[in-house]
Design a protein around this motif. Structure first.
Motif, PDB file in Angstrom:
ATOM      1  N   PHE A  24       0.826  -1.202   0.000  1.00  0.00           N
ATOM      2  CA  PHE A  24       0.000   0.000   0.000  1.00  0.00           C
ATOM      3  C   PHE A  24       0.864   1.257   0.000  1.00  0.00           C
ATOM      4  CE2 PHE A  24      -2.517   3.308   2.154  1.00  0.00           C
ATOM      5  CZ  PHE A  24      -3.537   3.405   1.224  1.00  0.00           C
ATOM      6  N   ARG A  25       1.894   1.264   0.819  1.00  0.00           N
ATOM      7  CA  ARG A  25       2.784   2.432   0.867  1.00  0.00           C
ATOM      8  C   ARG A  25       3.485   2.643  -0.474  1.00  0.00           C
ATOM      9  NH1 ARG A  25       6.402   3.067   5.892  1.00  0.00           N
ATOM     10  NH2 ARG A  25       6.314   5.181   5.115  1.00  0.00           N
ATOM     11  N   LEU A  26       3.862   1.556  -1.134  1.00  0.00           N
ATOM     12  CA  LEU A  26       4.489   1.648  -2.451  1.00  0.00           C
ATOM     13  C   LEU A  26       3.537   2.292  -3.453  1.00  0.00           C
ATOM     14  CD1 LEU A  26       6.958   0.840  -4.253  1.00  0.00           C
ATOM     15  CD2 LEU A  26       5.734  -1.302  -4.687  1.00  0.00           C
ATOM     16  N   LEU A  27       2.274   1.873  -3.425  1.00  0.00           N
ATOM     17  CA  LEU A  27       1.296   2.446  -4.356  1.00  0.00           C
ATOM     18  C   LEU A  27       0.980   3.905  -4.030  1.00  0.00           C
ATOM     19  CD1 LEU A  27      -1.127  -0.563  -4.907  1.00  0.00           C
ATOM     20  CD2 LEU A  27       0.634   0.335  -6.457  1.00  0.00           C
ATOM     21  N   VAL A  28       0.989   4.248  -2.762  1.00  0.00           N
ATOM     22  CA  VAL A  28       0.797   5.655  -2.385  1.00  0.00           C
ATOM     23  C   VAL A  28       1.936   6.483  -2.961  1.00  0.00           C
ATOM     24  CG1 VAL A  28       0.796   7.283  -0.440  1.00  0.00           C
ATOM     25  CG2 VAL A  28      -0.610   5.216  -0.331  1.00  0.00           C
ATOM     26  N   GLN A  29       3.160   5.977  -2.848  1.00  0.00           N
ATOM     27  CA  GLN A  29       4.326   6.678  -3.377  1.00  0.00           C
ATOM     28  C   GLN A  29       4.306   6.754  -4.899  1.00  0.00           C
ATOM     29  OE1 GLN A  29       7.690   4.606  -1.724  1.00  0.00           O
ATOM     30  NE2 GLN A  29       7.134   5.149   0.364  1.00  0.00           N
ATOM     31  N   ALA A  30       3.724   5.751  -5.549  1.00  0.00           N
ATOM     32  CA  ALA A  30       3.684   5.713  -7.017  1.00  0.00           C
ATOM     33  C   ALA A  30       2.779   6.794  -7.588  1.00  0.00           C
ATOM     34  CB  ALA A  30       3.225   4.336  -7.492  1.00  0.00           C
ATOM     35  N   GLY A  31       1.846   7.273  -6.794  1.00  0.00           N
ATOM     36  CA  GLY A  31       0.966   8.338  -7.266  1.00  0.00           C
ATOM     37  C   GLY A  31      -0.099   7.845  -8.220  1.00  0.00           C
ATOM     38  N   ARG A  76      -3.501   1.158  -8.243  1.00  0.00           N
ATOM     39  CA  ARG A  76      -3.310   2.485  -7.671  1.00  0.00           C
ATOM     40  C   ARG A  76      -3.892   2.524  -6.267  1.00  0.00           C
ATOM     41  NH1 ARG A  76      -5.332   3.402 -12.705  1.00  0.00           N
ATOM     42  NH2 ARG A  76      -3.917   4.440 -14.130  1.00  0.00           N
ATOM     43  N   ALA A  77      -3.299   3.364  -5.438  1.00  0.00           N
ATOM     44  CA  ALA A  77      -3.881   3.617  -4.122  1.00  0.00           C
ATOM     45  C   ALA A  77      -5.197   4.361  -4.327  1.00  0.00           C
ATOM     46  CB  ALA A  77      -2.927   4.454  -3.277  1.00  0.00           C
TER      47      ALA A  77
END
Length: 114
Positions: A24-31, A76-77
């Motif tokens: 989840f954190r990775l997807l948040v960072q991916a935008g 995506r988040a």
């Protein structure tokens, strides 16, 4: 978007696992561009079979979305759901006492350490 207690419990339950939280954190960072499953697996070092399970858990909790782009699925988040979860958790912040700059709003140093 507002969340009820059942949705909050589902979201927190989905995040209460090491790989799902990292995912989840990775997807948040991916935008907004999100990431393909293969890129997620490579970034996290998670086998595809496990990744599918973790993605399904996060999708079921409403924390991520998926979109098919040709032969690729982009994840995506779900930012409105993330913001609603945080808002739910912070809803009664400092209701019993006056906030004086500490506790309610994280400082820049606190945000960096998370």
């Amino acid at each position: 978007m507002t969340m009820d207690s059942r949705s909050v419990i589902d979201a927190l339950g989905a995040l209460a696992q090491e790989y799902r939280l990292a995912l989840f954190r990775l997807l948040v960072q991916a935008g907004g561009d999100g990431m393909a499953a293969g890129a997620i697996a490579g970034a996290l070092g998670v086998p595809n079979s496990s990744l599918s399970f973790h993605l399904a858990q996060l999708r079921g909790a409403g924390l991520i979305e998926q979109e098919r782009q040709h032969r690729t699925i982009i994840y995506r988040a779900n930012y409105p759901a993330m913001n609603a979860l945080v808002a739910y958790l912070m809803e009664n912040c400092c209701a019993a006492s006056a906030c004086e700059g500490e506790g309610c709003a994280p400082t820049a140093d606190e945000r960096k350490s998370v």
